[in-house]
Motif scaffolding. Sequence first.
Motif, short mmCIF file in Angstrom:
data_model
loop_
_atom_site.label_atom_id
_atom_site.label_comp_id
_atom_site.label_asym_id
_atom_site.label_seq_id
_atom_site.Cartn_x
_atom_site.Cartn_y
_atom_site.Cartn_z
N UNK A 79 30.26 27.88 50.47
CA UNK A 79 31.18 28.41 49.48
C UNK A 79 31.24 27.44 48.29
N UNK A 80 30.97 27.94 47.11
CA UNK A 80 31.09 27.12 45.89
C UNK A 80 32.27 27.64 45.06
N UNK A 81 32.58 26.92 44.00
CA UNK A 81 33.68 27.34 43.15
C UNK A 81 33.32 28.46 42.20
N UNK A 82 32.02 28.68 42.01
CA UNK A 82 31.57 29.67 41.03
C UNK A 82 32.08 31.09 41.32
N UNK A 83 32.00 31.60 42.56
CA UNK A 83 32.51 32.96 42.82
C UNK A 83 34.00 33.11 42.54
N UNK A 84 34.78 32.05 42.69
CA UNK A 84 36.21 32.12 42.39
C UNK A 84 36.42 32.38 40.89
N UNK A 85 35.59 31.74 40.05
CA UNK A 85 35.69 31.97 38.61
C UNK A 85 35.27 33.39 38.26
N UNK A 86 34.24 33.90 38.93
CA UNK A 86 33.80 35.28 38.69
C UNK A 86 34.92 36.25 39.05
N UNK A 87 35.54 36.02 40.21
CA UNK A 87 36.63 36.89 40.64
C UNK A 87 37.78 36.86 39.63
N UNK A 88 38.09 35.69 39.10
CA UNK A 88 39.14 35.59 38.09
C UNK A 88 38.78 36.32 36.81
N UNK A 89 37.52 36.22 36.38
CA UNK A 89 37.09 36.93 35.18
C UNK A 89 37.08 38.43 35.41
N UNK A 90 36.78 38.87 36.64
CA UNK A 90 36.76 40.31 36.93
C UNK A 90 38.16 40.91 36.77
#
Length: 539
Positions: A79-90
């Motif tokens: 798990x990286x932090x990148x998907x969390x940022x994508x989810x926030x942008x979504x």
Amino acid sequence: MNAFTRFRQIERIMTQPEPTPRLFSPACLLILLAGVAIRLFMAMNTVIVNPDGILYIHQARSIYHGHWQDLTSCGLTFISGYPFLIAGMYAILSDWIWSARLVSVLLGSLTLIPLYGILRRFLDEIPGLLCLLVLALTPVLVSNSAEVVREPMMWCFGVTGLYLILRFLEFRQNWQPVIACVCFILASWARVEAGLLILSTIVYLLIWYKPNRFQALFWFVLPGLVAVLIVMASAWGLGLSVQQSFRGNEIAEKCLTPMMPYESLRTELRHVAQNMNTPPLLARFLPEVRNFIWLVALGTLINRIMEAFFYPFVIFYLAGLNRAKKRFRDDPGIIYLILVSVMGLVLLYVHTLQTWMIYYRFLGMVLFSSAVLAGFGIDRILGYLKTRFHLTPKQAMTVMILIILAAGIPKNLKPPDSDKAVFVEIGRTISEHHPQDEITAVATSRHTQQWISFYANPLVSIGSCPGDETFQWERFPNHPLYFYIYSRQQQVKFVLWEERNWPDRFFPVDELVNSRFFQIIGTWHHPDTGKMILFEVKK
């Protein structure tokens, strides 16, 4: 009255404080905007999501919908932090692909801001601005800021951390190493290799930093200790394995047995050379190669460095080596950046020996930590232009701008992987032939499964795993009837036949074309797959 008025004007001018020099001048803001524009242009003209990016979007969907158990069950075991940022942008855009791309564009562009701060620490305004333009147009930084990859997150936080450490070496404020370590931790959460920034800083503080080194080291490592506790508590609360989710086992294996893959490769080359079926010339060649694997790895790394730094811009870095050497003796900032660069290169060299897989984007942090070399080189070339050709400073600057733009812009105007638009078209064709809120299973080869299944299910919130091996027809029975029965059992609704990827042992495609169980939807062609035929599985 006129004399009195003039006296008051002179008095106001004399008593006004001197204006503070602006770090971000209009020229700097223009270059930053140009960097954003070219990255946004590249994102808008990138026709397909890279395979890794599909998996990050899947993780982001799992996060957004609270399916934490699915984070490491589809192609990725960490798990990286990148998907969390994508989810926030979504949550703002409601579009998964553009949410992912925009996160990369923003982070890749924001990286230029602390990078310019680093450059101005060592350079005057004009060479600093020209060096910023070089980095704004470096193709590997532009293209990866438009892809769905983790590197822009690592670059943004990593370069910010480097800037804060350099500020700490100059002003010695205790909050600076604390925030720098937080930035390095976030960079490492994007890509674990960024942990080298933490190690490099610790080494520097222990060896080169003189005043209150242990106090500085304490403030720097303090956030790391807090982060360890937070990670352990979060993993325990979510029922995740710390070792697996944050690649602990992989890191430990690489550190404890760094040369095992190297020795394994040497052994395999010896066995191939001794095999009786090996041609004589190759049998004589392999023992020699076996003794120089280290040199092949070095050549591979040098090649990647030249291409990642971009051949026309490499001259700037080479021209700045001499000045960096002179300042190395008395400038702690130069010592720190060179240490980071050298340790990064050593890590990449070992990684090459272990995996023989090194992408250009892996060199990002080495490129940023050595960017000041390009600045020194540009300053030296400016001086040469002024003395050799008797140019004014403005004329020399104009010549350099034209050279940088002529070298950098054409490379960045070419859309990447434009030929792969055919896979997007196939996926969208499938999505048009079924309810878009239902998961549609598509049988393809293992080479195209991620793309086709991803674009065939654009509106499915969760539940489908792009690249699921269950739907790779290499695993299907080699008989038309049993192939159909297995497809029905797995609830496969479409089959994509691919000419070059269809196994030789399988039945000919005519069996599908002439079968009453399959209906042709469309045909396409791509150089990698040859002819492709999309079939719908009839009920």
